[in-house]
Design an enzyme around this catalytic site. Structure first.
Site, PDB file in Angstrom:
ATOM      1  N   SER A  39      39.078  -2.340  49.358  1.00 47.20           N
ATOM      2  CA  SER A  39      40.050  -1.894  50.172  1.00 47.20           C
ATOM      3  C   SER A  39      39.390  -0.561  51.054  1.00 47.20           C
ATOM      4  O   SER A  39      38.441   0.099  50.574  1.00 47.20           O
ATOM      5  CB  SER A  39      40.906  -0.907  49.122  1.00 47.20           C
ATOM      6  N   VAL A  45      34.128   5.909  43.862  1.00 44.33           N
ATOM      7  CA  VAL A  45      34.306   7.130  43.069  1.00 44.33           C
ATOM      8  C   VAL A  45      32.876   7.961  43.625  1.00 44.33           C
ATOM      9  O   VAL A  45      32.886   9.167  43.507  1.00 44.33           O
ATOM     10  CB  VAL A  45      33.862   6.959  41.537  1.00 44.33           C
ATOM     11  N   VAL A  47      29.878   8.822  43.152  1.00 41.12           N
ATOM     12  CA  VAL A  47      28.770   9.415  42.370  1.00 41.12           C
ATOM     13  C   VAL A  47      28.021   8.252  41.640  1.00 41.12           C
ATOM     14  O   VAL A  47      28.128   7.156  41.853  1.00 41.12           O
ATOM     15  CB  VAL A  47      29.438  10.575  41.480  1.00 41.12           C
ATOM     16  N   LYS A  78      12.647   9.195  38.932  1.00 40.85           N
ATOM     17  CA  LYS A  78      13.083  10.056  37.708  1.00 40.85           C
ATOM     18  C   LYS A  78      12.182   9.854  36.690  1.00 40.85           C
ATOM     19  O   LYS A  78      12.154   8.413  36.063  1.00 40.85           O
ATOM     20  CB  LYS A  78      14.618   9.806  37.354  1.00 40.85           C
ATOM     21  N   THR A 366      24.145   6.278  32.017  1.00 40.00           N
ATOM     22  CA  THR A 366      24.201   4.868  31.732  1.00 40.00           C
ATOM     23  C   THR A 366      25.271   4.005  32.429  1.00 40.00           C
ATOM     24  O   THR A 366      25.461   2.896  32.270  1.00 40.00           O
ATOM     25  CB  THR A 366      24.721   4.949  30.199  1.00 40.00           C
TER      26      THR A 366
HETATM   27  C1  FAD Z   1      31.477  12.217  37.472  1.00 42.95           C
HETATM   28  C2  FAD Z   1      30.634  10.905  37.251  1.00 42.95           C
HETATM   29  C3  FAD Z   1      29.403  10.870  37.286  1.00 42.95           C
HETATM   30  C4  FAD Z   1      28.638   9.680  36.958  1.00 42.95           C
HETATM   31  N1  FAD Z   1      27.285   9.755  37.174  1.00 42.95           N
HETATM   32  C5  FAD Z   1      26.458   8.761  36.931  1.00 42.95           C
HETATM   33  C6  FAD Z   1      25.184   8.906  36.839  1.00 42.95           C
HETATM   34  O1  FAD Z   1      24.491   9.683  37.376  1.00 42.95           O
HETATM   35  N2  FAD Z   1      24.495   7.648  36.779  1.00 42.95           N
HETATM   36  C7  FAD Z   1      25.014   6.270  36.363  1.00 42.95           C
HETATM   37  O2  FAD Z   1      24.401   5.416  36.043  1.00 42.95           O
HETATM   38  N3  FAD Z   1      26.305   6.450  36.618  1.00 42.95           N
HETATM   39  C8  FAD Z   1      27.044   7.614  36.638  1.00 42.95           C
HETATM   40  N4  FAD Z   1      28.564   7.348  36.727  1.00 42.95           N
HETATM   41  C9  FAD Z   1      29.161   6.027  36.932  1.00 42.95           C
HETATM   42  C10 FAD Z   1      29.012   5.353  38.082  1.00 42.95           C
HETATM   43  O3  FAD Z   1      29.533   6.421  39.176  1.00 42.95           O
HETATM   44  C11 FAD Z   1      29.873   3.862  38.478  1.00 42.95           C
HETATM   45  O4  FAD Z   1      29.330   3.462  37.339  1.00 42.95           O
HETATM   46  C12 FAD Z   1      29.609   3.313  39.477  1.00 42.95           C
HETATM   47  O5  FAD Z   1      29.865   4.369  40.741  1.00 42.95           O
HETATM   48  C13 FAD Z   1      30.400   2.268  39.578  1.00 42.95           C
HETATM   49  O6  FAD Z   1      31.717   2.495  39.852  1.00 42.95           O
HETATM   50  P1  FAD Z   1      32.728   1.294  40.286  1.00 42.95           P
HETATM   51  O7  FAD Z   1      32.102   0.500  41.320  1.00 42.95           O
HETATM   52  O8  FAD Z   1      33.034   0.655  39.024  1.00 42.95           O
HETATM   53  O9  FAD Z   1      33.936   1.906  40.845  1.00 42.95           O
HETATM   54  P2  FAD Z   1      34.248   2.571  41.949  1.00 42.95           P
HETATM   55  O10 FAD Z   1      33.296   3.192  42.748  1.00 42.95           O
HETATM   56  O11 FAD Z   1      35.681   3.612  41.673  1.00 42.95           O
HETATM   57  O12 FAD Z   1      34.751   1.601  43.056  1.00 42.95           O
HETATM   58  C14 FAD Z   1      36.145   0.892  42.736  1.00 42.95           C
HETATM   59  C15 FAD Z   1      36.282  -0.161  44.097  1.00 42.95           C
HETATM   60  O13 FAD Z   1      37.535  -0.918  43.882  1.00 42.95           O
HETATM   61  C16 FAD Z   1      38.285  -0.833  45.163  1.00 42.95           C
HETATM   62  N5  FAD Z   1      39.731  -0.917  44.723  1.00 42.95           N
HETATM   63  C17 FAD Z   1      40.503  -0.411  43.904  1.00 42.95           C
HETATM   64  N6  FAD Z   1      41.610  -0.820  44.026  1.00 42.95           N
HETATM   65  C18 FAD Z   1      41.609  -1.769  44.986  1.00 42.95           C
HETATM   66  C19 FAD Z   1      42.671  -2.464  45.275  1.00 42.95           C
HETATM   67  N7  FAD Z   1      44.118  -2.367  45.062  1.00 42.95           N
HETATM   68  N8  FAD Z   1      42.225  -3.432  46.327  1.00 42.95           N
HETATM   69  C20 FAD Z   1      41.276  -3.397  47.035  1.00 42.95           C
HETATM   70  N9  FAD Z   1      40.046  -2.749  46.426  1.00 42.95           N
HETATM   71  C21 FAD Z   1      40.500  -2.045  45.591  1.00 42.95           C
HETATM   72  C22 FAD Z   1      37.796   0.617  45.941  1.00 42.95           C
HETATM   73  O14 FAD Z   1      38.026   0.424  47.266  1.00 42.95           O
HETATM   74  C23 FAD Z   1      36.493   0.468  45.537  1.00 42.95           C
HETATM   75  O15 FAD Z   1      35.807  -0.187  46.295  1.00 42.95           O
HETATM   76  C24 FAD Z   1      29.386   8.352  37.056  1.00 42.95           C
HETATM   77  C25 FAD Z   1      30.485   8.536  36.858  1.00 42.95           C
HETATM   78  C26 FAD Z   1      31.527   9.516  37.161  1.00 42.95           C
HETATM   79  C27 FAD Z   1      32.935   9.509  37.149  1.00 42.95           C
END
Ligand code: FAD
Length: 553
Positions: A39, A45, A47, A78, A366
């Site tokens: 999307s 997120v 981070v 790191k 992690t």
């Molecule tokens: C505060 C915080 C700190 C962190 N720090 C670390 C760290 O230091 N080291 C580490 O290894 N991990 C860390 N993490 C974890 C790490 O950020 C995530 O594991 C990583 O960013 C993967 O996120 P994701 O892709 O699963 O989700 P997101 O980044 O949330 O991506 C979700 C995706 O789904 C899409 N999407 C959602 N709904 C729809 C829809 N209806 N239609 C189409 N697309 C949609 C969005 O557009 C987006 O592209 C941290 C997390 C948090 C919350």
């Protein structure tokens, strides 16, 4: 009709989505079309910038060398996590990516308890890495050689990992990376799309199920319905497919891990003046802790806290006081964290990877490790169209074991600490639920430090030395040293402690600083790209140009 999976749809374009797309595009070379739907209205997120040392296996598998991707992602090295204010004395300690040496059959930490307990900090006595961190050293010399000769050959150009399964990994790599999460996702996207992954930018608005409860297709706003044999849910905390469409329950870890919120910021940093720390810092505050992740050009920071003990406004105030006046103009973003895991991360023809699968607070970095583990296990359990139930069960066990193992390790970070000066820190002693198996182990560890037989045996990435480091740093020390050491001469241990100090002195005076090293890599890479683009034969240019072509893996 073929029984093999012919197409895969990944929903979500954060780190999880694009890492999955990149890896699958390399692992599944033939006969499968991968499509990623993301999307443009729902942000990632943003981070997730500190990693775990096994990330090297991921880049190796993709065939990516450091000088190709690190400069493009503002990445740094790191070698450890520096824990600040986690014990009652508020003394810092490092959790390095380095195993203990074994002296006459016993970890050097056991000898430390006997010989040096009241004299020297355990991390500086037993490891090299804390010395390199304090002095902001790079883990590599300018010629690319890694400081730790035990693993040097694993970093050579010829060492190519075709496929690796993390739980078979026998080595401890001496470093991981910090990188800009958005730049890494973009880099992974370019990598995946060059290998044929198709991108669709659109919102998924509905999910159609088949009679047996599998996903038939997803419905998008502008591209209609998209069907697939296999769906990968990378939609972050939303869990759009796995939780919302398939109704898989999410198991919260809130009774053992209290932090449920975060405030994140990006800070400008003068790396020329201040250098670049080769470690992540985790500083404990009143109701949680603050991460600091140094990148090439800026830092990422954030306060992970428990909303039961402090409001978002108070947390932001405390966080800003901690950062100081220089950063008053930096924008803060508040994030609600879903801590726990799905009962099952693979249901029918849908596999959840990333935040949609499970997440624990990022205290040991992690999140990305879980993604890497999830993808690898998916490849090793890769199904036919019919998705065999036994394979699914085996995958789900591996994922649950890994996340639960890390949960237990993080619980130890709180319950073993002797810090109890605020309501939050008191609650980490009296209110959190410590699983009975961990309690039992903690009783044992009051008598001897953990070894590989006494930690959680299911694969979760951490070895016994990590448990031991945390216990020693948090002031959860065995009451006395091992009685058997009274019966063994200690000259080998003495020599080992001395050798560590000598080697540390040598390394800190010979290794370049992280800033110097990364500058060198960036300049060399720019230069070799310039030569390539302009089709200049590097043998015809000056010696200087040849010498600065990066000789590293
Ligand atoms: C505060 C915080 C700190 C962190 N720090 C670390 C760290 O230091 N080291 C580490 O290894 N991990 C860390 N993490 C974890 C790490 O950020 C995530 O594991 C990583 O960013 C993967 O996120 P994701 O892709 O699963 O989700 P997101 O980044 O949330 O991506 C979700 C995706 O789904 C899409 N999407 C959602 N709904 C729809 C829809 N209806 N239609 C189409 N697309 C949609 C969005 O557009 C987006 O592209 C941290 C997390 C948090 C919350």
């Amino acid at each position: 009709m073929s029984q093999n999976v012919e197409n895969i749809v990944i929903v979500g374009g954060g780190s999880a989505g694009w890492m999955t797309a990149a890896y699958l595009s390399k692992a599944l070379e033939r006969n499968v079309q991968i499509t990623l739907v993301e999307s443009s209205n729902i942000t990632t997120v943003g981070v997730g910038e500190a990693t775990f040392s096994t990330i090297k296996v991921f880049f190796d598998f993709l065939g990516l060398q450091e000088h190709e991707w690190m400069p493009k992602c503002n990445a740094t090295y790191k070698m450890a996590i520096k824990f600040v204010n986690w014990n009652a004395q508020k003394k810092h300690f490092y959790h390095p990516f380095q195993r203990y040496e074994v002296i006459d059959g016993f970890d050097i930490s056991e000898w430390w308890l006997k010989m040096k307990r009241n004299q020297e900090a355990f991390d500086y006595a037993c490891f090299l890495i804390p010395w390199l961190c304090d002095n902001q050293r790079s883990p590599r010399y300018l010629d690319g050689k890694v400081f730790d000769n035990k693993v040097q050959n694993l970093f050579s150009r010829d060492h190519i990992v075709k496929k690796n399964i993390l739980d078979n990994l026998k080595v401890q790599y001496p470093y991981a990376y910090h990188f800009d999460a958005n730049l890494l996702a973009r880099f992974m996207k370019d990598y995946a799309m060059q290998r044929g992954v198709k991108q669709i930018v659109d919102d998924v608005v509905d999910v159609k199920l088949t009679e047996d409860g599998s996903i038939d297709s997803i419905k998008t706003k502008e591209h209609g319905s998209i069907s697939s044999d296999l769906f990968v849910d990378c939609t972050g905390f939303r869990g759009l497919l796995i939780n919302k469409a398939l109704g898989e329950p999410f198991i919260s870890f809130s009774e053992s891990l209290l932090c449920d919120s975060a405030i994140a910021m990006q800070l400008p940093t003068d790396i020329k003046k201040n250098g670049i720390n080769p470690y992540t810092t985790a500083t404990a505050l009143s109701s949680g802790w603050v991460w600091n992740i140094p990148l090439y050009g800026r830092s990422g920071t954030g306060y992970v806290y428990s909303s039961a003990f402090i409001s978002p406004e108070e947390a932001e105030k405390e966080f800003r006081e901690h950062l100081g006046d220089a950063f008053t103009n930096c924008k803060a973003s508040h994030i609600k964290m879903r801590i726990g895991r799905n009962r099952n991360s693979w249901v029918k023809n849908c596999v959840a990877i990333g935040l949609s699968s499970g997440f624990v607070e990022p205290l040991e970095s992690t999140g990305i490790f879980f993604i890497q583990h999830g993808i690898e296990e998916l490849v090793s359990h890769f199904p036919k169209k019919s998705c065999n139930e036994e394979l699914i069960r085996s995958y789900n066990r591996a994922i649950a074991n890994c996340i639960d193992g890390v949960r237990e390790f993080l619980t130890l970070h709180y319950c073993a600490s002797d810090r109890a000066d605020t309501e939050f820190w008191k609650a980490t002693k009296h209110e959190i639920q410590v699983p009975e198996e961990l309690r039992e182990k903690l009783r044992l560890w009051k008598n001897r430090l953990p070894n590989n037989k006494s930690i959680n045996p299911k694969y979760h990435g951490f070895e016994s030395y990590s448990y031991s480091v945390m216990l020693l740093g948090l002031n959860y020390l065995p009451e006395s040293s091992l009685p058997v050491l009274e019966h063994i001469a200690d000259q080998n241990a003495k020599a080992a402690f001395l050798a560590i100090q000598e080697k540390a002195n040598y390394l800190r005076s010979t290794l370049p600083s992280q800033y110097e090293y990364l500058n060198y890599v960036i300049k060399s890479q720019e230069q070799s790209e310039y030569l390539n683009e302009n089709k200049i034969d590097s043998s015809l240019v000056s010696d200087w140009a040849n010498q600065t072509t990066v000789p590293i893996s």
